[in-house]
Design a protein around this motif. Structure first.
Motif, mmCIF file in Angstrom:
data_model
loop_
_atom_site.group_PDB
_atom_site.id
_atom_site.type_symbol
_atom_site.label_atom_id
_atom_site.label_comp_id
_atom_site.label_asym_id
_atom_site.label_seq_id
_atom_site.Cartn_x
_atom_site.Cartn_y
_atom_site.Cartn_z
ATOM 1 N N ALA A 46 0.813 -1.219 0.000
ATOM 2 C CA ALA A 46 0.000 0.000 0.000
ATOM 3 C C ALA A 46 0.845 1.268 0.000
ATOM 4 O O ALA A 46 0.548 2.232 -0.712
ATOM 5 C CB ALA A 46 -0.931 -0.023 1.219
ATOM 6 N N TRP A 47 1.928 1.288 0.770
ATOM 7 C CA TRP A 47 2.747 2.490 0.868
ATOM 8 C C TRP A 47 3.531 2.778 -0.410
ATOM 9 O O TRP A 47 4.043 3.881 -0.603
ATOM 10 C CB TRP A 47 3.701 2.401 2.062
ATOM 11 N N ALA A 48 3.646 1.745 -1.277
ATOM 12 C CA ALA A 48 4.434 1.903 -2.505
ATOM 13 C C ALA A 48 3.589 1.846 -3.762
ATOM 14 O O ALA A 48 4.131 1.982 -4.865
ATOM 15 C CB ALA A 48 5.508 0.812 -2.571
ATOM 16 N N SER A 49 2.296 1.680 -3.625
ATOM 17 C CA SER A 49 1.474 1.371 -4.794
ATOM 18 C C SER A 49 1.355 2.512 -5.794
ATOM 19 O O SER A 49 1.045 2.287 -6.952
ATOM 20 C CB SER A 49 0.076 0.926 -4.337
ATOM 21 N N THR A 50 1.582 3.735 -5.356
ATOM 22 C CA THR A 50 1.437 4.872 -6.279
ATOM 23 C C THR A 50 2.763 5.585 -6.545
ATOM 24 O O THR A 50 2.775 6.700 -7.056
ATOM 25 C CB THR A 50 0.432 5.890 -5.701
ATOM 26 N N ALA A 51 3.861 4.964 -6.164
ATOM 27 C CA ALA A 51 5.168 5.615 -6.350
ATOM 28 C C ALA A 51 6.195 4.575 -6.790
ATOM 29 O O ALA A 51 5.919 3.382 -6.854
ATOM 30 C CB ALA A 51 5.612 6.300 -5.056
ATOM 31 N N LYS A 52 7.389 5.065 -7.090
ATOM 32 C CA LYS A 52 8.452 4.187 -7.577
ATOM 33 C C LYS A 52 9.321 3.680 -6.433
ATOM 34 O O LYS A 52 9.417 4.297 -5.372
ATOM 35 C CB LYS A 52 9.366 4.944 -8.552
ATOM 36 N N LEU A 53 9.966 2.559 -6.700
ATOM 37 C CA LEU A 53 11.035 2.070 -5.837
ATOM 38 C C LEU A 53 12.347 2.268 -6.584
ATOM 39 O O LEU A 53 12.425 2.016 -7.792
ATOM 40 C CB LEU A 53 10.852 0.590 -5.513
ATOM 41 N N ILE A 54 13.348 2.714 -5.878
ATOM 42 C CA ILE A 54 14.686 2.858 -6.477
ATOM 43 C C ILE A 54 15.592 1.805 -5.859
ATOM 44 O O ILE A 54 15.748 1.750 -4.632
ATOM 45 C CB ILE A 54 15.260 4.263 -6.240
ATOM 46 N N LEU A 55 16.160 0.968 -6.700
ATOM 47 C CA LEU A 55 17.111 -0.055 -6.261
ATOM 48 C C LEU A 55 18.508 0.393 -6.684
ATOM 49 O O LEU A 55 18.788 0.549 -7.876
ATOM 50 C CB LEU A 55 16.783 -1.410 -6.905
ATOM 51 N N LEU A 56 19.393 0.607 -5.705
ATOM 52 C CA LEU A 56 20.740 1.085 -6.001
ATOM 53 C C LEU A 56 21.702 -0.079 -6.129
ATOM 54 O O LEU A 56 21.728 -0.983 -5.277
ATOM 55 C CB LEU A 56 21.231 2.024 -4.894
ATOM 56 N N GLU A 57 22.514 -0.033 -7.181
ATOM 57 C CA GLU A 57 23.559 -1.035 -7.401
ATOM 58 C C GLU A 57 24.901 -0.331 -7.526
ATOM 59 O O GLU A 57 24.981 0.783 -8.058
ATOM 60 C CB GLU A 57 23.276 -1.849 -8.672
ATOM 61 N N PRO A 58 25.985 -0.981 -7.030
ATOM 62 C CA PRO A 58 27.294 -0.309 -7.034
ATOM 63 C C PRO A 58 27.924 -0.155 -8.413
ATOM 64 O O PRO A 58 28.779 0.695 -8.599
ATOM 65 C CB PRO A 58 28.153 -1.203 -6.131
ATOM 66 N N ARG A 59 27.483 -0.982 -9.400
ATOM 67 C CA ARG A 59 28.148 -0.939 -10.713
ATOM 68 C C ARG A 59 27.119 -1.012 -11.832
ATOM 69 O O ARG A 59 26.024 -1.554 -11.664
ATOM 70 C CB ARG A 59 29.129 -2.107 -10.859
ATOM 71 N N ARG A 60 27.537 -0.494 -13.000
ATOM 72 C CA ARG A 60 26.651 -0.521 -14.160
ATOM 73 C C ARG A 60 26.289 -1.944 -14.570
ATOM 74 O O ARG A 60 25.147 -2.240 -14.899
ATOM 75 C CB ARG A 60 27.327 0.193 -15.333
ATOM 76 N N LEU A 61 27.279 -2.824 -14.567
ATOM 77 C CA LEU A 61 27.038 -4.204 -14.987
ATOM 78 C C LEU A 61 26.005 -4.874 -14.085
ATOM 79 O O LEU A 61 25.075 -5.534 -14.552
ATOM 80 C CB LEU A 61 28.353 -4.986 -14.968
ATOM 81 N N ALA A 62 26.162 -4.680 -12.773
ATOM 82 C CA ALA A 62 25.223 -5.273 -11.826
ATOM 83 C C ALA A 62 23.832 -4.665 -11.985
ATOM 84 O O ALA A 62 22.817 -5.371 -11.903
ATOM 85 C CB ALA A 62 25.724 -5.089 -10.404
ATOM 86 N N ALA A 63 23.779 -3.361 -12.210
ATOM 87 C CA ALA A 63 22.477 -2.704 -12.375
ATOM 88 C C ALA A 63 21.766 -3.232 -13.613
ATOM 89 O O ALA A 63 20.557 -3.532 -13.576
ATOM 90 C CB ALA A 63 22.677 -1.191 -12.478
ATOM 91 N N ARG A 64 22.500 -3.342 -14.707
ATOM 92 C CA ARG A 64 21.884 -3.821 -15.941
ATOM 93 C C ARG A 64 21.402 -5.263 -15.807
ATOM 94 O O ARG A 64 20.295 -5.618 -16.222
ATOM 95 C CB ARG A 64 22.891 -3.696 -17.083
ATOM 96 N N ALA A 65 22.248 -6.107 -15.160
ATOM 97 C CA ALA A 65 21.875 -7.507 -14.991
ATOM 98 C C ALA A 65 20.644 -7.649 -14.104
ATOM 99 O O ALA A 65 19.738 -8.442 -14.382
ATOM 100 C CB ALA A 65 23.049 -8.287 -14.398
ATOM 101 N N ALA A 66 20.585 -6.859 -13.015
ATOM 102 C CA ALA A 66 19.434 -6.941 -12.105
ATOM 103 C C ALA A 66 18.162 -6.486 -12.812
ATOM 104 O O ALA A 66 17.098 -7.112 -12.670
ATOM 105 C CB ALA A 66 19.696 -6.089 -10.870
ATOM 106 N N ALA A 67 18.241 -5.402 -13.571
ATOM 107 C CA ALA A 67 17.065 -4.903 -14.276
ATOM 108 C C ALA A 67 16.568 -5.925 -15.293
ATOM 109 O O ALA A 67 15.352 -6.169 -15.416
ATOM 110 C CB ALA A 67 17.400 -3.575 -14.962
ATOM 111 N N GLU A 68 17.497 -6.526 -16.017
ATOM 112 C CA GLU A 68 17.093 -7.488 -17.043
ATOM 113 C C GLU A 68 16.493 -8.751 -16.434
ATOM 114 O O GLU A 68 15.510 -9.301 -16.958
ATOM 115 C CB GLU A 68 18.288 -7.816 -17.933
ATOM 116 N N ARG A 69 17.032 -9.212 -15.304
ATOM 117 C CA ARG A 69 16.464 -10.416 -14.677
ATOM 118 C C ARG A 69 15.062 -10.140 -14.155
ATOM 119 O O ARG A 69 14.163 -10.961 -14.291
ATOM 120 C CB ARG A 69 17.375 -10.893 -13.533
ATOM 121 N N MET A 70 14.865 -8.987 -13.523
ATOM 122 C CA MET A 70 13.527 -8.675 -13.026
ATOM 123 C C MET A 70 12.537 -8.500 -14.177
ATOM 124 O O MET A 70 11.386 -8.966 -14.101
ATOM 125 C CB MET A 70 13.568 -7.417 -12.158
ATOM 126 N N ALA A 71 12.967 -7.829 -15.239
ATOM 127 C CA ALA A 71 12.071 -7.643 -16.392
ATOM 128 C C ALA A 71 11.709 -8.983 -17.014
ATOM 129 O O ALA A 71 10.542 -9.219 -17.365
ATOM 130 C CB ALA A 71 12.741 -6.726 -17.417
#
Length: 827
Positions: A46-71
């Motif tokens: 409920a507290w997140a249903s109308t807004a975004k979540l930001i997930l921080l990753e230390p590196r570009r490679l990790a960020a891209r991999a995490a985004a692609e796996r979740m998608a």
């Protein structure tokens, strides 16, 4: 269909904690699934249903991999429900609910929007890596939560972390722990001969693993150089086409990185050679064997050099555990460690947080933009060290980025708009002001994106290589360069700085705008340079730049005592003088050359620690030159002056009276030490117009010495310490004032006949030492009591002398005999 992961056992507890509170700490081991499952689980609360979540990753490679796996788990592409924000790669849309963001990009986001409008939570993944951006991002997020967004959720996630400390920082937030899923891992300690090259030892371990085990291999090495050398060695020794060698490091092209972490085709084994980039947040498909070199490369800032160098260090125990855990992500695995088992206990528990060793100028500039003049007023897990903050303030003040109170200036606001370190940001804006916006942006991109445009050292060559490069990484870098140009133009307008109408700067001049302290002068041997900060740096002797007289140095490697130049550009002397501005020091220097015992006058131009030009000038005939010559002569030694016998005796007479006087200060101190100390006072006025010791005459010295005695003392000197003693015969004999034991007189004894009192000096206070001589001028007696001599030992002397010199008079009572210089008349 999603495979159940260990993290799912604690998701309900985590959701409850964030529903009832605004902070939580999640500790979960590698492979638990926290990176991809937690944001998806929180997204519809409920507290997140109308807004975004930001997930921080230390590196570009990790960020891209995490985004692609979740998608993929949602059956979508990145940019729909799951978005990505990283340098060179931004994919978001109106539908995006979860943004995977690199830590550095998040800093820019929160500085641009301190209230984080439309953001429900910020999730710090892999916080145990303790990057500077992560610590800054958490401090800013906590400050925003306290002052602007009480409803903002903050979740800190890590695999190896002191959860209690973080929980305390977050206001005693609840700690949720996941046990994870641990497939058994067999650990083998191979050790390593300290004389063996690291890349050779890793190559042997990989070949052993390939022969003894199944599945793919992930090998950890310190950096790109070691990885490429191991690639060469494996290429030479492996002939099996079913084995693919895949390097993995930060400066690789995105497509090459993706190939390294992708699942290998059926029947293919992969050897992934990676830096610490693969320790966390990445699942490299098919890996069940890990080879750990035990080494890592970490940045360390050297304030006195103004450079951050990469230092190769032992991995921490937490890091070693992370690496080992890569072998057991999907099935039982094996880990080969290149050290002895007993050495594991000596490893540090955790890696040193970057905030303790980093250049804090960027952090301090961001805090100034945030409005935090006192960094320590914010919440830190490890506060920024005071010495590093002082260095950062000094640099930002020099760049005109902050005012004396720590507030941001218009220049600083413009610099902060650029996603670059302060030096580079200032360079981009200043280059734009001087009419070289595009060049400044391109040079900045080279400095930010290492190894872009090839491996050469010349900036111009690297720019040409990059311009010809059509790879995805080169295209992305061009996008960054365009962004720098736009930001620089905006910064100029914001700071209301006028454009310079002069000639646009060269690549070297642009580079020197960022690093004026690294302007370097050739030291006379090919490839060796001295930088303006006083440090040495070198190029390979065969490098084209090695023969340049002046360089602007942009990138260095190695230790401060022997830094290696990685990126540079030629400079001219005129460009250096233009760049230096008020820091240019032009002086007319007068010095004393001990070798030639004379003065040398030079017109000298300096910039910091560099001598830019040196021109010989004639020496002026003024008091300053005379004083410099006098002091220079004194350093050589007062004895080097043109002393004559009369001058030496004159000084000895004065020094004698100084010793004889009840108050020694009546007479001046003419010792070597005293004369040397005061040479600029007593000697200089008498050598005006002279420029060398050879030009100083005995007459000059005599006049200078005599000026030390007032007229009254000059009169006393002749009376109390005469140059000669007048004997009863009328002879004048020179007095030796330098004799051991005091002033002395050597005289034939017959010339003293008739004297009933002993001669004395200094108004009778100091008896003259008499060296009595025979008629042949040979010593017969030394006395300081002539009457006593007549009464005492004269009889014995007379008897001996009478036999030896019968023609000379030897009276029985010399005190009353006439003095003589002659022999007795014949007959």
């Amino acid at each position: 269909m999603n495979v159940p992961l260990p993290i799912e056992a604690v998701l309900a507890e985590l959701r409850a904690a964030l529903s009832s509170g605004t902070a939580a700490v999640l500790v979960a081991p590698p492979g638990a699934g926290k990176t991809t499952r937690v944001p998806l689980a929180l997204m519809d609360d409920a507290w997140a249903s109308t807004a975004k979540l930001i997930l921080l990753e230390p590196r570009r490679l990790a960020a891209r991999a995490a985004a692609e796996r979740m998608a993929q788990s949602l059956g979508e592409r990145v940019g729909e429900t799951i978005g990505l924000r990283a340098r060179f790669d931004t994919r978001v849309s109106a539908r995006t609910r979860i943004e995977v963001v690199t830590e550095g990009v998040f800093t820019r986001m929160i500085l641009d929007d301190p209230g984080l409008d439309g953001v429900a939570a910020v999730i710090f993944d892999e916080y145990h890596e303790r990057s500077l951006d992560a610590d800054l991002g958490l401090a800013l997020a906590l400050d925003a939560q306290a002052g602007l967004r009480e409803d903002l959720r903050i979740l800190v996630m890590s695999a190896t972390l002191d959860g209690a400390r973080v929980a305390s920082l977050l206001g005693d937030a609840p700690i949720i722990e996941s046990q994870g899923r641990a497939f058994p891992i067999t650990t083998t300690y191979l050790g390593r001969d300290p004389t063996e090259r690291l890349d050779d030892a890793v190559t042997k371990a990989i070949l052993r693993a390939i022969g003894d085990e199944t599945g793919s291999v992930l090998a950890f090495l310190p950096g790109q150089g070691e990885i490429l050398r191991v690639v060469e060695r494996l290429d030479e020794r492996l002939r099996d086409r079913s084995i693919v060698i895949a390097p993995l490091f930060g400066t690789m092209d995105r497509a090459a990185q993706d190939r390294a972490i992708a699942r290998p085709a059926p029947g293919i084994r992969k050897i992934v050679l990676a830096t610490s980039i693969a320790e966390t947040s990445l699942t490299i498909e098919g890996v069940r064997v890990v080879v750990d070199s035990g080494m890592a490369r970490t940045p360390r800032f050297e304030p006195d050099l103004g450079m951050t160098r990469l230092e190769t260090i032992r991995v921490s125990r937490a890091g070693a555990d992370q690496r080992r855990g890569r072998a057991g992500r999907t099935e039982p695995g094996v880990c080969y460690r290149l050290w002895e088992e007993a050495a594991t206990g000596a490893l540090t528990a955790f890696a040193t947080p970057e905030i303790r060793n980093a250049d804090l100028s960027g952090l301090l500039l961001d805090l100034a933009l945030w409005g935090a003049r006192d960094p320590l007023a914010l919440a830190w897990l490890d506060p920024p060290p005071a010495p590093a903050l002082r260095e950062a303030r000094t640099l930002l003040r020099a760049l005109d980025a902050i005012d004396p109170e720590g507030g941001i200036t218009p220049w600083g606001r413009g610099m902060a708009a650029l996603a670059a370190p302060p030096r580079i940001a200032r360079m981009v804006v200043e280059a734009a002001r001087r009419g070289a916006t595009a060049l400044g942006a391109e040079v900045a991109t080279l400095l930010v994106e290492h190894a872009l445009g090839g491996g050469g050292t010349d900036v111009s060559d690297r720019l040409d290589g990059w311009r010809r490069d059509r790879s995805a990484r080169a295209e992305a870098a061009r996008g960054l360069s365009r962004s720098f140009r736009q930001q620089a133009d905006a910064a100029l307008k914001a700071a209301a700085l006028p454009r310079s109408p002069g000639e646009p700067p060269s690549p070297g001049m642009v580079l020197a705008l960022a690093f004026p302290d690294r302007i370097a002068k050739a030291r006379g041997r090919d490839g060796e340079f001295l930088m303006a900060n006083g440090r040495a740096a070198a190029l390979d002797a065969h490098d084209r730049l090695a023969r340049e007289p002046w360089l602007a140095v942009g990138e260095l490697a190695g230790r401060a005592g022997g830094a290696r130049i990685l990126l540079a550009a030629p400079l001219t002397l005129e460009e250096i003088e233009t760049l230096a501005g008020d820091a240019l020091e032009k002086r007319d220097e007068l010095s004393f050359d001990p070798a030639r015992a004379g003065l040398a006058r030079r017109a000298v131009t300096r910039f910091k620690g560099l001598l830019l030009s040196d021109r010989t000038l004639p020496v002026d005939a003024d008091s300053m030159s005379a004083e410099a010559l006098a002091i220079g002569i004194a350093t050589l030694g007062i004895a080097r002056l043109p002393w004559t016998k009369p001058l030496t005796q004159w000084r000895d007479r004065v020094m004698f009276l100084r010793r004889a006087e009840p108050d020694p200060d009546v007479w001046p101190d003419l010792s070597d030490a005293a004369l040397a100390e005061t040479a600029a006072t007593w000697l200089a006025p008498f050598i005006l117009g002279k420029s060398s010791l050879a030009a100083v005459t005995a007459s000059d010295l005599g006049h200078a010495l005599q000026a030390l005695l007032p007229y009254a003392l000059q009169q006393r000197l002749d009376h109390d310490a005469p140059t000669h003693f007048e004997a009863p015969t009328g002879s004048c004999v020179a007095v030796d004032y330098d004799a051991e034991g005091g002033p002395a007189l050597a005289i034939r004894v017959q010339e003293l006949f008739g004297m009933t009192e002993h001669p004395a000096l200094a108004r009778g206070r100091m008896p003259l030492t008499l060296h009595l001589l025979s008629p042949a001028h040979r010593p017969i007696q030394i006395t300081r009591d002539l009457p006593g001599f007549w009464r005492g030992s004269w009889a014995a002397v007379k008897a001996e002398m009478k036999g030896r010199y019968p023609r000379h008079p030897w009276p029985d009572d010399p005190a009353h005999a006439p003095p003589t210089t002659r022999v007795k008349p014949r007959g």
